[in-house]
Structure formats: structure tokens, C-alpha cells
Write a protein that holds these residues in place. Structure first.
Motif, mmCIF file in Angstrom:
data_model
loop_
_atom_site.group_PDB
_atom_site.id
_atom_site.type_symbol
_atom_site.label_atom_id
_atom_site.label_comp_id
_atom_site.label_asym_id
_atom_site.label_seq_id
_atom_site.Cartn_x
_atom_site.Cartn_y
_atom_site.Cartn_z
ATOM 1 N N ILE A 88 1.975 8.290 20.153
ATOM 2 C CA ILE A 88 1.852 9.407 19.217
ATOM 3 C C ILE A 88 0.717 10.343 19.622
ATOM 4 N N VAL A 89 -0.403 9.785 20.042
ATOM 5 C CA VAL A 89 -1.514 10.625 20.509
ATOM 6 C C VAL A 89 -1.080 11.457 21.710
ATOM 7 N N LEU A 90 -0.386 10.821 22.659
ATOM 8 C CA LEU A 90 0.086 11.532 23.841
ATOM 9 C C LEU A 90 1.095 12.611 23.474
ATOM 10 N N LEU A 91 2.040 12.283 22.601
ATOM 11 C CA LEU A 91 3.059 13.258 22.208
ATOM 12 C C LEU A 91 2.438 14.467 21.520
ATOM 13 N N LYS A 92 1.487 14.244 20.643
ATOM 14 C CA LYS A 92 0.836 15.362 19.958
ATOM 15 C C LYS A 92 0.147 16.291 20.949
ATOM 16 N N ASP A 93 -0.447 15.714 21.968
ATOM 17 C CA ASP A 93 -1.101 16.519 22.997
ATOM 18 C C ASP A 93 -0.083 17.332 23.793
ATOM 19 N N ILE A 94 1.021 16.698 24.177
ATOM 20 C CA ILE A 94 2.028 17.388 24.992
ATOM 21 C C ILE A 94 2.693 18.518 24.216
ATOM 22 N N VAL A 95 3.123 18.237 22.984
ATOM 23 C CA VAL A 95 3.834 19.272 22.222
ATOM 24 C C VAL A 95 2.919 20.466 21.926
ATOM 25 N N LYS A 96 1.637 20.204 21.729
ATOM 26 C CA LYS A 96 0.696 21.300 21.478
ATOM 27 C C LYS A 96 0.532 22.163 22.716
ATOM 28 N N ARG A 97 0.341 21.530 23.868
ATOM 29 C CA ARG A 97 0.112 22.290 25.096
ATOM 30 C C ARG A 97 1.337 23.074 25.537
ATOM 31 N N HIS A 98 2.532 22.542 25.262
ATOM 32 C CA HIS A 98 3.758 23.195 25.718
ATOM 33 C C HIS A 98 4.460 23.983 24.614
ATOM 34 N N GLY A 99 3.891 24.005 23.419
ATOM 35 C CA GLY A 99 4.482 24.774 22.334
ATOM 36 C C GLY A 99 5.849 24.281 21.919
ATOM 37 N N LEU A 100 6.020 22.967 21.830
ATOM 38 C CA LEU A 100 7.329 22.393 21.511
ATOM 39 C C LEU A 100 7.453 22.102 20.023
ATOM 40 N N GLY A 101 8.682 22.161 19.512
ATOM 41 C CA GLY A 101 8.960 21.860 18.117
ATOM 42 C C GLY A 101 9.405 20.426 17.928
ATOM 43 N N PRO A 102 9.658 20.012 16.689
ATOM 44 C CA PRO A 102 10.020 18.624 16.389
ATOM 45 C C PRO A 102 11.399 18.215 16.896
ATOM 46 N N GLU A 103 12.181 19.158 17.371
ATOM 47 C CA GLU A 103 13.490 18.811 17.919
ATOM 48 C C GLU A 103 13.408 18.454 19.406
ATOM 49 N N ALA A 104 12.220 18.537 19.979
ATOM 50 C CA ALA A 104 12.081 18.383 21.428
ATOM 51 C C ALA A 104 11.989 16.936 21.885
ATOM 52 N N ILE A 105 11.663 16.009 20.978
ATOM 53 C CA ILE A 105 11.452 14.614 21.373
ATOM 54 C C ILE A 105 12.743 13.832 21.170
ATOM 55 N N ILE A 106 13.291 13.308 22.247
ATOM 56 C CA ILE A 106 14.586 12.635 22.199
ATOM 57 C C ILE A 106 14.531 11.353 23.030
ATOM 58 N N GLY A 107 15.552 10.528 22.875
ATOM 59 C CA GLY A 107 15.628 9.282 23.610
ATOM 60 C C GLY A 107 16.600 9.361 24.767
ATOM 61 N N HIS A 108 16.456 8.434 25.703
ATOM 62 C CA HIS A 108 17.380 8.366 26.828
ATOM 63 C C HIS A 108 18.813 8.156 26.332
ATOM 64 N N SER A 109 18.954 7.392 25.249
ATOM 65 C CA SER A 109 20.284 7.156 24.688
ATOM 66 C C SER A 109 20.886 8.403 24.053
ATOM 67 N N ASP A 110 20.054 9.393 23.729
ATOM 68 C CA ASP A 110 20.577 10.655 23.202
ATOM 69 C C ASP A 110 21.215 11.482 24.311
ATOM 70 N N ILE A 111 20.562 11.527 25.460
ATOM 71 C CA ILE A 111 21.006 12.419 26.535
ATOM 72 C C ILE A 111 22.034 11.768 27.462
ATOM 73 N N ALA A 112 22.172 10.436 27.377
ATOM 74 C CA ALA A 112 23.144 9.722 28.214
ATOM 75 C C ALA A 112 23.725 8.546 27.431
ATOM 76 N N PRO A 113 24.387 8.797 26.298
ATOM 77 C CA PRO A 113 24.822 7.711 25.409
ATOM 78 C C PRO A 113 25.901 6.814 25.988
ATOM 79 N N LEU A 114 26.578 7.229 27.027
ATOM 80 C CA LEU A 114 27.637 6.396 27.598
ATOM 81 C C LEU A 114 27.086 5.350 28.554
ATOM 82 N N ARG A 115 25.830 5.507 28.978
ATOM 83 C CA ARG A 115 25.301 4.566 29.967
ATOM 84 C C ARG A 115 23.914 4.035 29.637
#
Length: 258
Positions: free
Chosen positions: A131-158
Motif C-alpha cells: 500500500i505504501v508503494l502503491l500510494k507513491d506510484i499513483v501519486k508520481r504518475h497521476g493515476l486514478g483508482p481504476e489503474a490498479i489491476i491483477g494479472h487475472s484481470d488482464i489475462a483471465p484465461l491463463r
């Protein structure tokens, strides 16, 4: 060779080695970070095995987080591409290595036993470090709450990582993730229990949420695996891939807020 001529040659060579002179007084307003997503994984290994895999193997990630003690290792600079996503798609973007930061968590994943699949939990201190790392990354890159996803989200068949015991809700409570409102889900679930939407509706909602899926109205294996990936994230107590009223309510509630 005369000293003056030698000095001129050396100066020219030094200029070539330094690269072109670039004027940086101007900056375009039409730009954003190369990073659009942060993708979470588990390693299926202990720390030594994870390091061998991510340093010496054909896959890599930007960060690796050990469990005990919770230690964050940076393996690839954020401005460079790591090879963690593979054949992937989310919200129309494909091959997400080029537009994402990969974070691997040291975790065995699962063990198949005669009594079923046993999933390994994540120690709280490991998630605290994440969580500490994620807060740092999203702040530096200007990302919103929809940006954090899992490997199973982007490749659910494998892929199934980071698995059903990954505490997505803790990330939501930390302000890093959108979570469906419980009252709205209960309200919608009553409606869908009376009349369950058809498969095409589920496919439409899953596509709208971000998954890569065809809309053909048939409950095929691909659709079931995508439903299971969604359930694993938002209803980990049961991720059987079956379209039911609670899954419909979770999907609809999330899409209303997203």
C-alpha cells in the motif's frame, strides 16, 4: 600533429560522445505518464526462487515485495519496460508491458490437494508495504483508482494471480481502488434475483468494466473464466464462474461508479 589541430579534434570527439545539444525550455501540455496501469502478481515461489525467476529468467517486474520481513526490492527502473504481463488486454489496451508497472508479491500461490485447492494468504505487513508503494506510484504518475489491476484481470484465461486471498478490499479502504457500495449491491441483487439478466448482459457489463470478451450471448468457457476472475476479486468466497444475482449486482454497482 599540431597541438591546436589535436585540440579541435578532441573537442569534436567529446561533443559527439556527449550527444546532441537539446534545448529544453519548452514543454508540451499534451502529455501524461507512460504508466497507465499497475499490475499485481504473486510469484509462486519463495524469495530465492522469486529472485532467480525475476533476475535471471525471461520474466521480470519493476518491484518485488517479500513477505517476512516485508521488503520492497526494485528490479527494473520505472522508465524501462519489464516483462510481467505477457499476452494481455484491459480496457482496449493490449500487451500491457509497455504501459504498466509490474509488482510481484512473494507468495506460493496455491497447492492442489485431494481435498481441493489450498490458497496461501498474504501477511498483513506485506500488504502494508504494498500500500505504501502503491500510494507513491499513483501519486508520481497521476493515476486514478481504476489503474490498479491483477494479472487475472488482464489475462483471465491463463492466469489466476494474485488469487482469491489477495485483500483487494484493503486497497479500497486505503483509497487505492473503487469498491462497490454494499447498500447499492443489496438493492440491485433483489432486482436481479427476481429476474436474472441474460448472458449477453453479463458480457456487456464485463466488457464495460475492462475485460476482453466477445459479446455473443453464450455462456462458454471464456465467459465463465472472465466471470470467475471478476468474482475472485469482488466476491472471493465463491468464484465458480456462474452468472448469478450477486455477481450481476456487483458488476452493475461498479459500472455505475466507474
Amino acid at each position: 600533429m599540431r597541438p591546436l589541430a589535436l585540440a579541435l579534434i578532441l573537442a569534436l570527439l567529446a561533443g559527439c560522445a556527449a550527444g546532441p545539444r537539446i534545448d529544453t525550455r519548452y514543454s508540451s501540455r499534451s502529455q501524461d505518464s507512460r504508466v497507465q496501469y499497475i499490475i499485481l502478481h504473486y510469484t509462486s515461489e519463495d524469495l530465492p526462487g522469486s529472485l532467480r525467476q525475476l533476475i535471471q529468467g525471461e520474466v521480470s517486474s519493476h518491484y518485488l515485495i517479500d513477505a517476512k520481513p516485508a521488503t520492497i526490492y526494485r528490479l527494473v527502473e520505472e522508465d524501462r519496460r519489464a516483462w510481467h504481463a505477457g499476452d494481455s488486454q484491459w480496457r482496449g489496451r493490449t500487451w500491457l508491458n509497455a504501459s504498466s508497472i509490474g509488482i510481484e508479491l512473494v507468495n506460493p500461490g496455491y497447492l492442489d490437494t485431494p481435498n481441493g485447492r489450498l490458497w496461501y494468504p498474504y501477511p498483513p505487513e506485506q500488504i502494508d508495504a504494498l500500500i505504501v508503494l502503491l500510494k507513491d506510484i499513483v501519486k508520481r504518475h497521476g493515476l486514478g483508482p481504476e489503474a490498479i489491476i491483477g494479472h487475472s484481470d488482464i489475462a483471465p484465461l491463463r492466469k489466476v494471480d494474485p488469487g482469491p486471498l489477495f485483500p483487494w478490499r484493503r486497497l479500497a479502504e486505503a483509497g487505492l481502488l473503487i469498491w462497490p457500495d454494499a447498500r447499492r449491491v443489496a438493492e440491485l441483487q433483489k432486482r436481479y434475483a427476481a429476474r436474472l439478466p441474460d448472458v449477453a448482459w453479463f458480457q456487456d457489463q464485463l466488457i464495460r468494466h475492462g475485460y476482453a470478451l466477445e459479446r455473443h450471448g453464450v455462456l462458454d468457457v471464456e465467459t465463465q473464466r472472465v466471470i470467475a476472475a471478476f468474482q475472485m476479486k469482488y466476491r472471493p468466497a465463491r468464484f465458480d464462474g456462474e452468472p448469478d444475482a450477486e455477481t450481476a449486482a456487483l458488476l452493475a454497482a461498479l459500472n455505475e461508479t466507474g
